[in-house]
Design a protein around this motif. Sequence first.
Motif, PDB file in Angstrom:
ATOM      1  N   UNK B 105       0.810  -1.221   0.000  1.00  0.00           N
ATOM      2  CA  UNK B 105       0.000   0.000   0.000  1.00  0.00           C
ATOM      3  C   UNK B 105       0.838   1.264   0.000  1.00  0.00           C
ATOM      4  N   UNK B 106       2.086   1.158   0.454  1.00  0.00           N
ATOM      5  CA  UNK B 106       2.956   2.332   0.348  1.00  0.00           C
ATOM      6  C   UNK B 106       3.344   2.538  -1.118  1.00  0.00           C
ATOM      7  N   UNK B 109       0.574   4.456  -2.437  1.00  0.00           N
ATOM      8  CA  UNK B 109       0.481   5.822  -1.902  1.00  0.00           C
ATOM      9  C   UNK B 109       1.504   6.763  -2.509  1.00  0.00           C
ATOM     10  N   UNK B 254       2.156  11.433  -2.574  1.00  0.00           N
ATOM     11  CA  UNK B 254       1.170  11.262  -1.503  1.00  0.00           C
ATOM     12  C   UNK B 254       0.921  12.580  -0.778  1.00  0.00           C
ATOM     13  N   UNK B 255      -0.328  12.895  -0.578  1.00  0.00           N
ATOM     14  CA  UNK B 255      -0.764  14.139   0.087  1.00  0.00           C
ATOM     15  C   UNK B 255      -0.449  15.381  -0.735  1.00  0.00           C
TER      16      UNK B 255
END
Lengths: 559, 298
Positions: B105-106, B109, B254-255
């Motif tokens: 999942x990283x 992400x 990510x973000x």
Amino acid sequence: MKDINVIIAGAAGEGIHTVGDILARTISAQGYAVFTWQEYESRIRGGQNSYSIRISEKPRNAPLLQADALLGLNDGAVNKYKPLLKEEGILIAQRQSRKRMITIPFGEVAKEELNDKIFANTIAIGALTGVLGADLDTLNQVLAEKFKKKGQGIVQGNLSAAQKGYRQATQQCKGMCAWKLPRQEARYYLVSGNEAIPLAATFAGCRFIAAYPMTPSTGIINYLAKEGELLGIFAEQAEDEIAAINMALGVSYSGARAMTATSGGGFALMVEGISLSGMTETPVVVILAQRPGPATGLPTRTAQGELLFSINAGHGEFPRLVLAPSDPYDAFHKIVKAFNLADKYQMPVIVLTDHFLADSQFSVLDFHLNTVSPTSYIADPQKIRDYKRYQLTKNGISPRLCPGQSRHLVGVDSDEHDEEGHITEDLDVMVRSMVKKRLSKLDSLKQEISLPEETNVNDADIVFVGWGSSRGALLEGLRLLKQEGNKVGMIHFTELWPLPEFSFPNGKTYITVESNATGQLARLLRSEYSVSFKGTISRYDGLPLTGEYIRSNFNEYYR
Amino acid sequence: MSTIDDYQNNVEIQWCPGCTNFSILQAFKKALVELDRMPQEVCMVSGIGQAAKLPHYLKCNFFNGLHGRALPVATGVHVANPRLTTIVVTGDGDCYGEGGNHFLHTLRRNPDITVVVNNNEIYALTKGQASPTTPLGESRTLQPKGVQLTPLNALAIAILHGCGFVARGFAGDIEHLKNLLVEAISYRGFSYVDVIQPCITWGTHPMNWYRDRIYKIGDSYDPTNRESALEKSMEWGNKVPIGIIYKVASSEIFAGRFRKAVSTRPMFEFQPPNRKIIFKLLSAFRASDGSHKEAHTD
């Protein structure tokens, strides 16, 4: 006025939530204290569920089980919930089935007179508003607000539907409905636990939430995901609860406030992370919204079954704070306290809610926001010459800096470590000092814990002892038992670990009241205060405690 | 200008004398100096295992957390402070076993962090059990009759799941590894380096066995082609490629959307929350024509 309890019943997907929400807002806007709670099965379509709305002059914030008015959206719902309708109550349904009832075929009227079945539920809301004697104007304002994004046509359709239901109901009501709810001055916030908590977290300066969806906690991250950019909070759906708490710890280590939210099963997965927070002295706030277990249990029901679990969760010995707010007002204040104390003492803080508190809407007149504020406990790097993350101090609290903020390096370790955070096997000096340092934080933390709330304890022979979200039910239980001539009081805990210095007055009979089967509060208090209990009024069928439940169980087992 | 001395600390190293982790530590220090990072700009995150001790042995910020959980912690560090150079040092057991789900999942992400997996094909700290990368048939403490589980091809998994920088290094070639680390750390996005790190205590083969089989990927290889990268990632046996296997421009960090909308600053520098916004959001829960006003000063 006498309280009125309205139950709206229907299948999942049939719209009882929307019907209940609009009616609750209408009555709230009319100036009354409203309390709503829902019970539903763990499915998206079908089943029969209910949405209860209690209407009173002053906030009661406790559920009633029996209905004064029952709206059944389908025949099955009417059959399932009719036993809860009082003899003198009024049924509102599509088909005649008793004398005291309002019969309106909502679906047919919607189709024939408004050319669209989608307005059926609004006809029903109009009818309920009429039965209760509230203003159609107030309902119209709520409807206009609710549907304004869907366009003028939809708003108009809803207003006509509401009027049809209202008129038909008031005509049929003659000589039968005695309720009147004229407009009043008071304006309450009508807010659930899961709505107050994300706002409180924002208020407390939280910057990050990661969570894995799990009923009944999910509403918290949903809200923050929606408003995150406005509030400066980043919300992430983690691949599992282990990732959720570890991400939060990564953010917190970096100097920003972070939280996660889950229910019992997810919390079980987080437990190693709780221990990591304790060992690395990295603050984190964990919302544990309880539901009945073990394992998957009853996903959409309520319980207070994780008290001892949350107090003991985590391998090894380390300090933590466990709070259990009683209602959304208390939750707002406790969440701010949770973030402040997590930072001040550099430890995990667990906030216990439950499905009942998470989903029920309570009436709050004022949140008194000017009485709380976030406090920062990050040290000033300019004032430190040689920085050690785990510097040994008198009260066990070491200065906390953020990595990347200055030339000082911040090292934390899950192994037993020295003052700089490096692995140590110095059993004689360092290991003993670090264990003592961490545990000594409890001494000062204890001074920050609020005493339990005492109601009528001095005059009472029998004192009910409860915790968390059952406060409203307990107070109602006291009222009911007092009417029957009993001398009863209440001691109610919302801060459960560490427990405050407190002594139970002698010469009273103590009974705990808990939503679990094994009397966890009694076990905890017995071991910490050496107080003895006559027993426990326990509820473990997934439904919330009510005043009536406490009254009847007391009479049956303890009188 | 940073120097090797900046990264020197006097922590006692717990690895076996002659451990190949020493070479990886050396490569890290050289790479950070070449990148001219100062220790306070670097944050190393690790879990448990011999590799996970590495952050203790060079001066920098570090978070030595739980077994398998370095990636979510590092993801949190990156979200809170994207200015830090965040590096995860992990092993095959930590990253592919205990933390396998986080690895998957990283990758999805795509935080701007670097993950270096010291892959020794064995659980060394617990004395010689099989790891997710132990070859089929090799015997281990807990698999005395030979491993029956298919070894994980984490390089191929990374390529398949959108990782924009996938490389393999060798602990026996510090200079080559240093260059890979410089490229990986400089890469904007999730960069991943698997390092062949033969265990001198529990491993099956000596260093030279690996030396004989390893070859450096040549200049003619195109690392931007996903299909040939996948093929390269599956080469194993008598010929084992080291170097950059796959490198393309990173997808959205990510973000990234949050950072664009809110602020690029570390979260600890964010202004205190605006009370007015909270009052506004709270007022949505109350009918608007009320006479009662929440008392507040700002």
